[in-house]
Write a protein that holds these residues in place. Structure first.
Motif, mmCIF file in Angstrom:
data_model
loop_
_atom_site.group_PDB
_atom_site.id
_atom_site.type_symbol
_atom_site.label_atom_id
_atom_site.label_comp_id
_atom_site.label_asym_id
_atom_site.label_seq_id
_atom_site.Cartn_x
_atom_site.Cartn_y
_atom_site.Cartn_z
ATOM 1 N N CYS A 140 0.852 -1.186 0.000
ATOM 2 C CA CYS A 140 0.000 0.000 0.000
ATOM 3 C C CYS A 140 0.890 1.240 0.000
ATOM 4 O O CYS A 140 1.929 1.262 0.650
ATOM 5 N N SER A 141 0.454 2.258 -0.733
ATOM 6 C CA SER A 141 1.261 3.469 -0.843
ATOM 7 C C SER A 141 0.475 4.717 -0.488
ATOM 8 O O SER A 141 0.908 5.828 -0.760
ATOM 9 N N CYS A 178 0.805 -1.024 -5.305
ATOM 10 C CA CYS A 178 0.921 0.425 -5.433
ATOM 11 C C CYS A 178 2.328 0.943 -5.172
ATOM 12 O O CYS A 178 2.817 1.835 -5.873
ATOM 13 N N MET A 179 2.999 0.429 -4.169
ATOM 14 C CA MET A 179 4.331 0.908 -3.837
ATOM 15 C C MET A 179 5.328 0.558 -4.932
ATOM 16 O O MET A 179 6.294 1.292 -5.173
ATOM 17 N N LEU A 183 7.424 3.796 -6.246
ATOM 18 C CA LEU A 183 8.818 3.929 -5.793
ATOM 19 C C LEU A 183 9.741 2.961 -6.521
ATOM 20 O O LEU A 183 10.694 2.447 -5.946
ATOM 21 N N LYS A 184 9.464 2.747 -7.795
ATOM 22 C CA LYS A 184 10.233 1.755 -8.551
ATOM 23 C C LYS A 184 11.728 2.057 -8.563
ATOM 24 O O LYS A 184 12.557 1.159 -8.377
ATOM 25 N N SER A 185 12.102 3.325 -8.770
ATOM 26 C CA SER A 185 13.531 3.672 -8.846
ATOM 27 C C SER A 185 14.229 3.452 -7.519
ATOM 28 O O SER A 185 15.317 2.871 -7.451
ATOM 29 N N VAL A 196 12.304 -8.652 -7.733
ATOM 30 C CA VAL A 196 11.148 -8.533 -8.625
ATOM 31 C C VAL A 196 10.279 -7.361 -8.201
ATOM 32 O O VAL A 196 10.056 -7.137 -7.005
ATOM 33 N N LEU A 197 9.797 -6.624 -9.195
ATOM 34 C CA LEU A 197 8.900 -5.493 -8.963
ATOM 35 C C LEU A 197 7.762 -5.604 -9.969
ATOM 36 O O LEU A 197 7.994 -5.662 -11.185
#
Length: 599
Positions: A140-141, A178-179, A183-185, A196-197
């Motif tokens: 959750c973000s 969502c996170m 905040l992938k980078s 894994v993302l």
């Protein structure tokens, strides 16, 4: 002409190597790590293929220079093939996966979808993190505190991963939801905590992403979709008792409230076809599920345009005095139509829905809730604030006066309805007068459940770019405590009015506080606790039987507080029987409890 056709053939063969949907995949690579397996040579070859990528002949394989027109065969349009990877590279090979789910009910449903996809690929599920080959956090973000919980957990898992014996297959750690998108980078590049993302619209790609991770690389797919609803994926419901289930009917949100990150992490609003929803509810009914909750970020703006007969030029209706930030969309099968069809599947299955927006409650929805005995007479009506000034800054599309008019209309059409709500304390520019108006709204409406939050600014949102987070943290916290106190005071008053009355309760199981007690929820979604005992099959029966999870029972209320009701069981019953014997089983909806969430 021949050169043109040759070029076409090359591009068609390129699609064979990289399926159409995978053109959107983002793949982030880092230095490979060692992988222990029984087939070391095969694993090394696989790692080399992953690291180097496809070669030129993978692109031109099958291209013909002698034919004027390319021949399209089944293998050219097989969207599940990755030609340069081994055929079984996406197989789980009985590797174990552990899910940890954080946040809202949508994340619970996302977990069920992701598990359904992985289960079909041969993965096994475990609840023991220490034994898992793969640990996936469904995140959750929406608030800073929720994200901080995930950061802390990732560091714990990374430490556990490093302590793993070298003789074992290394643990792979993934972040979903969502996170992952927001905040992938930071997750992949700066902290380097993940293998894994996968964003909310990339769960179909999980087998490939895990295959890449097994080959020693980081793998990521966080692109959002305008179409993905997972309509053809049957979730694997994992409720321990099996009496209730969540059914996703739509994804994404178009409301663009100024404080909310959801449109940026889950994408644009799109609805699942009604046929797949009805099929899932039918299956759940056959499995003995007694309560289904329809899920969506803006669940009551559902609009299915998947079939031509559903399309028309007629725009959807809004609640009186409400507006949207986007142009009203014509046509489609609306929420009232879906709710009607779902409620007819099983008269002994309770139907709930969450989370709605107040703007999408035309009278036809309210009339249907009133008429159908198995649609709970409980509506979640997120207000967020009691001040028209703050509501305008939040871009909610209504004023305090319009909201109260809607509340009056709901109570007029559905006597005995229970209302719950969300509130944010300390939003940008909120004054003490604004805060007092919120307190007065809580007192006036008399909700049964409240979800209260201190404001947490999120990047990408309208508020982040246009407003100033100018309410000090200590003021936010103080106002939050005052909202909680107000809810508790009102809750105690209204719940106490139920003492001596009978409630229909769906039994959930054993109470957490005592093995001698059972607990369940009434129509208003409030917890009811009662002693474990045998009761009559019907009020007039002399034969008794035990009470089990999933049973409907009649409970006479003996005491109450702001969180729950207490009583003793009278008899077993059914939802259809109780509708005739207890026409007022909602009893003015005056049930109350409060949930608290802060920054």
């Amino acid at each position: 002409m021949r050169n043109t056709n040759r070029l076409r053939s090359i591009f068609l063969t390129f699609e064979q190597w990289l399926p159409r949907w995978s053109l959107q995949h983002r793949l982030c690579c880092s230095k490979p790590v060692s992988v222990h397996s029984n087939e070391e040579s095969r694993a090394e070859k696989f790692k080399t293929q992953i690291a180097t990528g496809p070669r030129f002949h993978d692109f031109v394989k099958g291209a013909s220079i002698n034919k004027l027109q390319p021949v399209i065969t089944d293998d050219l349009i097989d969207t599940d093939k990755h030609a340069y990877l081994p055929e079984d590279s996406e197989s789980g090979n009985s590797r174990t996966v552990c899910f940890e789910t954080y946040g809202c009910q949508m994340n619970v449903n996302d977990t069920e979808i992701a598990w359904s996809i992985l289960q079909k690929k041969g993965y096994q599920r475990t609840s023991d993190v220490a034994e898992a080959d793969v640990v996936l956090l469904v995140t959750c973000s929406i608030r800073e505190k929720a994200e901080q919980t995930i950061w802390n957990r990732l560091r714990q898992l990374t430490a556990m991963k490093k302590r793993r014996l070298k003789t074992r297959v290394p643990m792979k750690i993934g972040v979903l939801g969502c996170m992952a998108e927001r905040l992938k980078s930071e997750l992949l590049e700066r902290e380097k905590l993940l293998d894994v993302l996968a964003g909310p619209d990339a769960y179909r790609d999980l087998p490939r992403l895990l295959s890449v991770a097994h080959g020693g690389q980081q793998a990521s797919n966080v692109l959002l979709s305008l179409e993905e609803t997972y309509a053809d994926v049957m979730p694997v419901h994992h409720s321990p008792q099996g009496y209730s289930a969540f059914v996703s009917i739509m994804r994404g949100c178009d409301n663009m409230c100024s404080y909310c990150i959801v449109p940026f992490t889950r994408g644009r609003e799109r609805s699942r076809p009604v046929s797949s929803i009805l099929e899932e509810v039918h299956i759940l009914s056959e499995q003995g599920v007694k309560e289904v909750t329809l899920l969506g970020q803006n669940v009551n703006s559902y609009r299915d345009t998947s079939e031509e007969q559903f399309c028309s030029s007629e725009p959807g209706q809004l609640s009186r005095g409400f507006r949207t930030v986007y142009r009203a969309r014509p046509g489609g099968l609306r929420f009232a139509d879906l709710l009607d069809r779902v409620s007819l599947i099983d008269p002994d299955m309770r139907i709930r829905f969450t989370s709605p927006h107040p703007k999408d409650f035309p009278d036809e929805v309210l009339q249907l809730i009133k008429e159908r005995a198995n649609i709970c007479k409980q509506i979640h009506l997120p207000a967020q604030s009691g001040s028209s000034t703050v509501l305008q800054a939040m871009r909610r599309g209504y004023s305090r006066e319009a909201y109260l008019e809607l509340v009056d209309n709901i109570k007029r059409i559905i006597p005995g309805v229970s209302l719950s709500s969300d509130f944010i304390s300390g939003f940008c520019g909120e004054t003490e007068e604004d805060h007092l108006q919120t307190l007065s709204l809580i007192r006036e409406v008399r909700y049964n459940v409240g979800f209260l939050f201190a404001y947490s600014m999120r990047k990408k949102t309208h508020a982040f770019h246009r407003l100033q987070d100018d309410v000090p943290a200590e003021v936010k916290q103080r106002r939050l405590e005052e909202l909680i106190c107000m809810f508790r005071e009102e809750a105690t008053k209204v719940n106490s009015a139920l003492i001596g009355r009978t409630q229909l309760v769906l039994v959930e199981g054993e109470s957490k506080r005592s093995a001698q007690d059972l607990c369940g929820r009434n129509d208003g979604n409030v917890k009811v606790i009662f002693p474990r005992q045998e009761v009559a099959g019907q009020p007039t029966d002399t034969h008794t039987s035990p009470i089990n999870p999933g049973d409907y029972v009649l409970i006479k209320i003996e005491s109450a507080n702001s969180q729950s009701l207490r009583g003793h069981a009278l008899s077993h019953t059914s939802l259809s029987d109780s509708a005739t014997r207890l026409p007022d089983h909602c009893h003015d909806g005056q049930l109350a409890s409060v949930a608290r969430y802060g920054v």
